[in-house]
Every structure is written in structure tokens, then in C-alpha cells.
Design an enzyme around this catalytic site. Structure first.
Site, PDB file in Angstrom:
ATOM      1  N   ARG A 112       1.543  36.980  52.633  1.00  0.00           N
ATOM      2  CA  ARG A 112       0.137  36.828  52.269  1.00  0.00           C
ATOM      3  C   ARG A 112      -0.228  35.348  52.189  1.00  0.00           C
ATOM      4  O   ARG A 112      -1.304  34.940  52.628  1.00  0.00           O
ATOM      5  CB  ARG A 112      -0.160  37.527  50.942  1.00  0.00           C
ATOM      6  N   CYS A 165      -2.952  33.743  42.172  1.00  0.00           N
ATOM      7  CA  CYS A 165      -2.369  34.840  42.957  1.00  0.00           C
ATOM      8  C   CYS A 165      -3.520  35.557  43.639  1.00  0.00           C
ATOM      9  O   CYS A 165      -4.465  34.919  44.082  1.00  0.00           O
ATOM     10  CB  CYS A 165      -1.544  35.773  42.059  1.00  0.00           C
TER      11      CYS A 165
END
Length: 282
Positions: free
Chosen positions: A175, A237
Site C-alpha cells: 500500500r 496509516c
């Protein structure tokens, strides 16, 4: 209080300190709801708290898990029996990242005596300690939420920190690099951020790495050494949840301290995308 507590130490605390409150915050990205696990079996006396509806505000431009309204958080904690001068221990069913969100929130709210159960529910079960399906009915707590006791970044501040200090991205490497993005509308990372996947804070046994191991890991990522609290460092995050475990890990490693903690970009990548900010890949 040390930010991590072993199952055996928690069992002792529950026997010796009646004001110890245990919060079950099991949660999975994409479900099913963690309450289903709680209803089957949980630490005896633990109260279930839902990440989506009780530890976060509704999703929006601020991100998928914006910080909760302080009054709402106070209601949730009092319902769970949290009292001034007591102790709170949180656990989840994974690597401690969701429990770290509770640790961070309580510290943000001015509550100091809070820890994450090292190894989570799996470690508690493996130790042969009491579990139950019975839900407790704790007496109403009296905790007062005093928000703002932990540093929080907005998108502009996160961008500056990535250029001038250290901004750590807690998401999986795929990611971070922009190879895949299963949740948010854009793939990639904040320009200048370094990748520090939250899964790397624990070993193969599900327990957190020790201080020296964590310090070595962060050094390998690119976090400069120094006296605790001297490094300008923050974390993000996908939505501000697993990044809380980076804040915790930095403290365990001695890179930051309880007096000078790392900052949290609470809106994280979901907020960054909503604001259509510049994206880096690779």
C-alpha cells in the site's frame, strides 16, 4: 505505567486493583464485527468497545476514523467503568494495533495509567487465564476526558514533518508503494514518508519486540538515534488506527517518551486522499 502489560501481570492487577478496567476492542478491516468474537469468549470482566461507533467520529473528509467527540468518548469510558485514578488495559485479536488506538486515545484524553495487553487475546488464552461469554455490568465510571494531551498533526503539518523530520507510514509495504489500495481512492504515500509497517512491531509469537529490537528496526527504517523525545517524528496509516501502534512502539524503543511522544496524523491517508494532496509511489 509501561505501555505494554503481560497476561500474567494483568491477571495479578485484576486481583489486586478493583479499579482495573479491561477493554476488548477486537476489530477487522472489512468485518465481520469484533463483537461477535467477544460474545463467544473474552477476558473475564472485559467490556467490549467498538472502534467504528464508539472510538471514532463518523467518517468524512476528516478520514475513515476521525477522533471521537470528547463528550462521546467520556460517555463510552464511563459506561465501561473507567474511573479517575484507575487502570485501563486494552486488547485486540491481532498485533495490538487496534488496542494501541485505545492506549493513544486515553493518553490524548489525559488518562495516564493505560496499557496494551502484549499478545492480545491469543496470549491470554494461551496462558490459561479465565475467559467467559458473560457480559459484565460495571458500575458507572467517573473519568473526565481532557482532550489534547497527545500531539496531533493535520495534513499540512504531516507534509512538513515528512520533509523536515520523520513521518512513518504504518501500512503494509504494498500500500505504501502504491501497488495496491483496497480501501482508499488513491494508492501511494505522503511524499517523504518512510514505511514502518505496524505488523513488524511483533514477533512470530504475536508478542511485541523488545526495546532494543524495536530501536534497531526503526534505525534500519531511517529514524535517527538520539535522546528520547529529541527526534521530530510522527506516524500515519490508513485512518489513524494502526499508526497509534507506531507511536507506542517508538516509546517502547526509547526513541520518544511519555513526556515527548511522537505525533499522530489522525486523519491519515484517508484524509490525505479526501483533500486531494500530492501522492508519491515506489
Amino acid at each position: 505505567m509501561h505501555p505494554l502489560i503481560t497476561p500474567e501481570a494483568l491477571a495479578d492487577a485484576l486481583s489486586a486493583r478493583p479499579a482495573t478496567v479491561v477493554l476488548d476492542v477486537r476489530w477487522r478491516l472489512g468485518g465481520p464485527p469484533g463483537r461477535q468474537d467477544y460474545e463467544v469468549s473474552h477476558v473475564s470482566g472485559a467490556v467490549y468497545v467498538d472502534l467504528d461507533t464508539e472510538l471514532s467520529s463518523p467518517p468524512g473528509v476528516g478520514g475513515r476514523h476521525p477522533l471521537p467527540d470528547p463528550e462521546r468518548l467520556q460517555e463510552v469510558l464511563r459506561r465501561a467503568g473507567v474511573r479517575e485514578g484507575g487502570q485501563v488495559v486494552a486488547y485486540d485479536g491481532g498485533d495490538g494495533s487496534v488496542a494501541a488506538r485505545v492506549w493513544w486515545l486515553l493518553r490524548w484524553a489525559g488518562y495516564g495509567d493505560v496499557a496494551v495487553l502484549d499478545g492480545g487475546f491469543a496470549a491470554w488464552e494461551a496462558a490459561g487465564l479465565p475467559v467467559t461469554a458473560e457480559e459484565p455490568s460495571p458500575a458507572e465510571g467517573d473519568v473526565v476526558v481532557r482532550p489534547g494531551q497527545m500531539p496531533v498533526l493535520d495534513a499540512d503539518e504531516a507534509a512538513v514533518l515528512a520533509r523536515e523530520g520523520v513521518l512513518l507510514d504504518a501500512r503494509a509495504p504494498q500500500r505504501y508503494r502504491g501497488e495496491t489500495e483496497p480501501v482508499d481512492p488513491k494508492a501511494g504515500h505522503v511524499p517523504g514518508a518512510l514505511n514502518a509497517p505496524s505488523a513488524g512491531h511483533v514477533g512470530g509469537d504475536g508478542r511485541w519486540l523488545g526495546a532494543a529490537e524495536l530501536a534497531e528496526r526503526f534505525a534500519g527504517i531511517g529514524v535517527p538515534a538520539g535522546e528520547a523525545g529529541e527526534v521530530a517524528v510522527g506516524a500515519y496509516c490508513g485512518s489513524g488506527v494502526t499508526a497509534s501502534s507506531v507511536v507506542l512502539a517508538l516509546e517502547v524503543a526509547g526513541i520518544t517518551s511519555a513526556e515527548k511522544p511522537a505525533a499522530l496524523y489522525a486523519g491519515s491517508w484517508s484524509n490525505w486522499c479526501a483533500l486531494d494532496r500530492e501522492v508519491a509511489t515506489g
